[in-house]
Write a protein that holds these residues in place. Structure first.
Motif, PDB file in Angstrom:
ATOM      1  N   GLU A 157      -8.305 -27.934  -7.972  1.00  0.00           N
ATOM      2  CA  GLU A 157      -6.983 -27.622  -7.437  1.00  0.00           C
ATOM      3  C   GLU A 157      -6.492 -26.292  -8.017  1.00  0.00           C
TER       4      GLU A 157
ATOM      5  N   ALA B  15      -6.711 -23.191  -0.658  1.00  0.00           N
ATOM      6  CA  ALA B  15      -5.440 -23.015   0.041  1.00  0.00           C
ATOM      7  C   ALA B  15      -5.498 -21.854   1.026  1.00  0.00           C
TER       8      ALA B  15
ATOM      9  N   GLU C 114      -4.970 -21.915   5.068  1.00  0.00           N
ATOM     10  CA  GLU C 114      -3.935 -21.163   5.782  1.00  0.00           C
ATOM     11  C   GLU C 114      -4.564 -20.304   6.866  1.00  0.00           C
TER      12      GLU C 114
ATOM     13  N   GLN D  18      -5.506 -22.435   9.720  1.00  0.00           N
ATOM     14  CA  GLN D  18      -4.360 -22.868  10.514  1.00  0.00           C
ATOM     15  C   GLN D  18      -3.824 -21.730  11.369  1.00  0.00           C
ATOM     16  N   ALA D  19      -3.876 -20.501  10.821  1.00  0.00           N
ATOM     17  CA  ALA D  19      -3.444 -19.351  11.612  1.00  0.00           C
ATOM     18  C   ALA D  19      -4.381 -19.177  12.806  1.00  0.00           C
TER      19      ALA D  19
ATOM     20  N   ALA E  54      -6.152 -21.508  14.209  1.00  0.00           N
ATOM     21  CA  ALA E  54      -5.883 -22.615  15.131  1.00  0.00           C
ATOM     22  C   ALA E  54      -4.674 -22.295  16.001  1.00  0.00           C
ATOM     23  N   SER E  55      -3.652 -21.748  15.365  1.00  0.00           N
ATOM     24  CA  SER E  55      -2.445 -21.429  16.116  1.00  0.00           C
ATOM     25  C   SER E  55      -2.716 -20.339  17.154  1.00  0.00           C
TER      26      SER E  55
ATOM     27  N   GLU F 242      -4.496 -21.787  20.043  1.00  0.00           N
ATOM     28  CA  GLU F 242      -3.554 -22.548  20.865  1.00  0.00           C
ATOM     29  C   GLU F 242      -2.792 -21.604  21.785  1.00  0.00           C
TER      30      GLU F 242
ATOM     31  N   PRO G 197      -6.794 -26.794  19.570  1.00  0.00           N
ATOM     32  CA  PRO G 197      -7.605 -26.883  18.352  1.00  0.00           C
ATOM     33  C   PRO G 197      -7.307 -28.119  17.500  1.00  0.00           C
ATOM     34  N   THR G 198      -8.337 -28.658  16.887  1.00  0.00           N
ATOM     35  CA  THR G 198      -8.156 -29.661  15.840  1.00  0.00           C
ATOM     36  C   THR G 198      -8.847 -29.122  14.594  1.00  0.00           C
ATOM     37  N   LEU G 199      -8.310 -29.506  13.452  1.00  0.00           N
ATOM     38  CA  LEU G 199      -8.794 -28.945  12.196  1.00  0.00           C
ATOM     39  C   LEU G 199      -9.258 -30.071  11.288  1.00  0.00           C
ATOM     40  N   GLY G 200     -10.517 -30.019  10.857  1.00  0.00           N
ATOM     41  CA  GLY G 200     -11.026 -31.025   9.923  1.00  0.00           C
ATOM     42  C   GLY G 200     -11.204 -30.398   8.552  1.00  0.00           C
ATOM     43  N   THR G 201     -10.834 -31.113   7.500  1.00  0.00           N
ATOM     44  CA  THR G 201     -10.992 -30.562   6.156  1.00  0.00           C
ATOM     45  C   THR G 201     -12.008 -31.388   5.382  1.00  0.00           C
TER      46      THR G 201
END
Lengths: 273, 503
Positions: free
Chosen positions: B222, B356, B360, B363-364, B366-367, B370, B376-380
């Motif tokens: 972390e 992190a 991010e 996610q950007a 993915a957006s 879209e 979009p789907t996001l798997g971690t």
């Protein structure tokens, strides 16, 4: 009902719950932005400005819109997991309490085994195996929580089973099904309702916690727990990223708890003065 | 009295001349590579620590210059470059006392190239070596199977680290995995998986004893916890400061932030076996939909360099004329339409969830996808599962994150392993022309010719969109002021021999 309208915890609890439900239902109309639309130029925009009332997160998504849409996830998870757990638990509790004997012993030992697992450990293990996802999360919660409902229903059934009206119905030749459903179930539901209302609050918190740990819903889906997690790296620079979703969780949980407390006070005859 | 003072002065001088390693240095890093066997790994996280435990025949210093290591010199014995002779350093012992000699070198490479090595990812890097021959106890010949222009660099790291024959043979593999022994400046004394690894100075190190007595590497996935440990004084050096915390670290008293341009580049690879990214038009649409420069400016706060190929500007094969795809939403939408992809078509993205910044960026992205009408789907995922399981088995989504070290500073290391048909991390993509170019580039020592071919390969990568390069990273390290002599390594391979600590 008149008493309810003057009861402050009912008014506050119901008000909050209604507000959250309204946010979830009318989210597309209420939210000023698309909850998933990033605007890199608005990264960490400060709150209390017309474009971003509650600020923007690290990739420039509007926090207010995400909180409004996040209400959907919280409610779906809270209500669905509790509903599934309550239905399964009630059926098992009814069977165990009414028929007793070996069936009772087996079902209650199963319940004991289930209770021996700490929830977070169970959730982490199951999700590590089957992978994260909204419905998987709901099922894990339901699977871990049916025991509470089964036990409380079983206890109710054990006492109701011996009452005169149940004995009377049996003497009149009513079948098991009729006795269980009409005479016992309806009378045993009161504590289930109270427990379920409080359970919704609990599960909203659990969803937030599991998503915070990365075991919950997909990070692109706006969820309060996920927003909290996204914001933790920015606590020093941009307090609003995790503060507002945190407040949303707190207030919603408070609302459900107040409502649950009120229900308990109202429905439990022993507490009535 | 006078005598006493003299004695004190003498003691002080002697004490200085024979300075004992002293003090404890605590380093926090994100990842525990789990196995310390050099042939089992490809993690930079391994190199961060492995560089202190092991030595190779050659050594690359902190300026990325190659020099002598366990070999003092080397030369080709023939004009056709088929035999490379190494003269070994004498008087070197492994940390358990086993002597280092030609047999150890032969053992190391027999093991790497044999069935033992075939189980791990490192063998693929060294298949150009046919076998190693012992000439005399301190001379070995590398007999080449095929030309390998990157060989010398590759002998400085990872799979080519020299291992002790007796220790490895006498113990079960698990022992070497958990308690490795090498000739390096530090010796492992304790390893608690996922928690920490303790090194103590090897006073007999051939390069001179290190200055610090003990180094504890703590594994803290972390990032905010890592940084908090640095700020609280419970870690002296922290690797992988996330960009989101860069400001916070540089503002902390007693701690400084060091940024070093790294050979690591970050890309989203395309799964070309999975619809709709099996279609080049869809891949082009995605490339035009992603605003890499915007991501660098905002999310990375400038701690990133735009790239058009899956390699850094330090890498041989880098082509400055190759430009990233333009950010053009209209073109992206048009291409999607031409490809027959309906609005709302699902597209899956997989990333490593512990980083992190990656999260991010993902996610950007993915957006942005879209915004052009995809869903979009996001798997971690967790790092080890991700690289050892999901990627090799191709159970990843349409787009999946990949950070690649490219520690050889040569595009070959990335391109061959990721693009050549049938490689461990390339379960899907296959292109006969590219395979031929990769083999051609490996067959010559003519670096100018190689550069041209590697640039051609980068061109194919770019045109066929095997992956979508996003940026070259800058690595951020947090270093406490009590640490002296630490240089943040560009290739993540720490050299701690000159580091000291004050209390």
């Amino acid at each position: 009902m008149k008493r309810a309208l003057t009861n402050p915890s009912f008014l506050l609890g119901a008000g909050i719950v209604l507000l959250v439900v309204a946010a979830a239902v009318f989210a597309p109309a209420l939210a000023p932005h698309q909850p998933t639309a990033a605007n890199l130029r608005a990264r960490l925009a400060a709150p209390f400005q017309p474009a971003y009332l509650l600020g923007a997160d690290a990739i420039g998504r509007d926090i207010l819109s995400r909180i409004i849409f996040g209400a959907r996830i919280s409610l779906v998870v809270g209500v669905a997991s509790v509903a599934i757990a309550a239905v399964i638990g009630t059926i098992i509790g009814l069977l165990a309490g009414y028929f007793g004997g070996v069936l009772d012993a087996v079902l209650m030992r199963l319940a004991d085994i289930q209770l021996a697992f700490p929830f977070i450990l169970l959730a982490i293990t199951v999700i590590a195996v089957i992978g994260p996802g909204l419905w998987k999360l709901i099922l894990v919660m339901a699977f871990a929580q049916w025991v509470q409902y089964a036990r409380i229903v079983r206890g109710q059934v054990l006492s109701i089973r011996e009452t005169d009206y149940v004995q009377a119905a049996a003497s009149l030749g009513a079948g098991h099904a009729r006795i269980v459903v009409r005479h016992i179930l309806l009378n045993a539901l009161t504590p289930v309702t109270v427990l379920a209302t409080l359970g919704i609050a609990n599960n909203i918190l659990l969803e937030a916690g599991l998503t915070f740990l990365g075991l919950g819903v997909d990070p692109t889906i706006p969820s309060w727990g996920g927003m909290l997690a996204d914001g933790r790296n920015y606590i020093e620079r941009a307090w609003w990223v995790s503060t507002f979703p945190g407040l949303a969780i707190t207030v919603t949980v408070l609302g459900f708890n107040l409502l649950g407390d009120w229900l308990r006070d109202t429905l439990d005859p022993r507490l009535q003065t | 009295m006078k005598k006493r003072i003299l004695a004190l002065v003498a003691a002080a001088i002697l004490g200085f001349a024979f300075a004992q390693p002293s003090g404890t240095l605590t380093i926090a890093q994100a990842q525990d590579p789990q196995s310390w066997d050099p042939i089992d790994t490809f993690y930079l996280a391994w190199g961060m620590i492995g560089s202190s435990i092991f030595d190779g025949l050659v050594h690359r210093d902190l300026n990325m210059k190659i020099g002598p290591g366990l070999a003092t010199s080397w030369e080709w014995t023939d004009a056709s470059n088929s035999r490379l002779r190494f003269h070994l350093r004498q008087g070197v012992t492994f940390q358990d006392g086993e002597p280092f000699n030609a047999d150890a070198v032969k053992f190391t490479f027999d093991r790497l190239l044999g069935p033992e090595g075939a189980k791990g990812p490192q063998q693929a890097n060294y298949t150009s070596i046919d076998h190693v021959e012992v000439v005399d106890p301190y001379t070995v010949d590398f007999v080449m199977k095929s030309p390998d222009p990157v060989l010398i660099t590759k002998l400085a790291g990872y799979g080519a680290m020299i291992v002790p024959p007796k220790y490895v043979t006498d113990n079960p593999p698990e022992t070497f995995n958990k308690m490795p022994i090498g000739t390096g400046p530090f010796k492992v004394t304790e390893y608690v998986p996922d928690d920490h690894l303790t090194l103590v100075a090897n006073p007999d190190y051939w390069g001179g004893a290190p200055k610090v007595a003990k180094v504890i590497f703590r594994f803290i996935p972390e990032p905010s916890t890592r940084v908090a440990e640095l700020q609280a004084g419970r870690a002296d050096i922290v690797q992988g400061v996330p960009i989101s915390l860069a400001d916070s670290v540089s503002k902390t008293a007693g701690v400084k932030l060091e940024a070093v341009g790294s050979p690591t580049v970050n890309a989203l690879r395309f799964n070309t076996c999975l619809a709709p990214t099996d279609n080049l038009k869809v891949r082009e649409a995605i490339a035009h939909a992603v605003d890499a420069q915007g991501i660098i400016d905002s999310i990375l706060q400038g701690y990133g360099i735009p790239i058009a190929s899956f390699q850094s500007s330090m890498s041989l094969g880098y082509d400055p004329n190759l430009k990233p795809y333009s950010y053009d939403l209209e073109l992206a939408k048009k291409l999607l339409q031409e490809a027959g992809v309906a609005a709302g078509a699902p597209i899956s993205i997989d990333v490593i969830g512990t980083d992190a910044t990656n999260l991010e960026v993902a996610q950007a992205v993915a957006s942005e996808l879209e915004a052009v009408g995809l869903k979009p789907t996001l798997g971690t995922h967790e790092t080890n599962t991700y690289y050892n399981d999901l990627v090799p088995k191709n159970t990843v989504g349409n787009l999946y994150y990949s950070g690649w070290g490219g520690w050889t500073l040569d595009f070959d290391n990335t391109a061959y392993l990721l693009y050549h048909t049938g490689q461990f991390w390339n379960p899907c993509y296959s292109n006969a022309k590219l395979d031929a170019l990769l083999e051609e580039e490996r067959a010559t020592y003519d670096q100018a010719k190689r550069e041209t071919i590697l640039q051609q390969i980068a061109g194919i990568e770019h045109d066929d969109l095997i992956d979508l390069p996003l940026y070259q990273s800058k690595n951020l390290w947090g270093v406490a002021d009590r640490v002296q002599g630490f240089v943040a390594p560009a290739d993540d391979r720490n050299d701690l021999t000159n580091v000291s600590v004050t209390n």
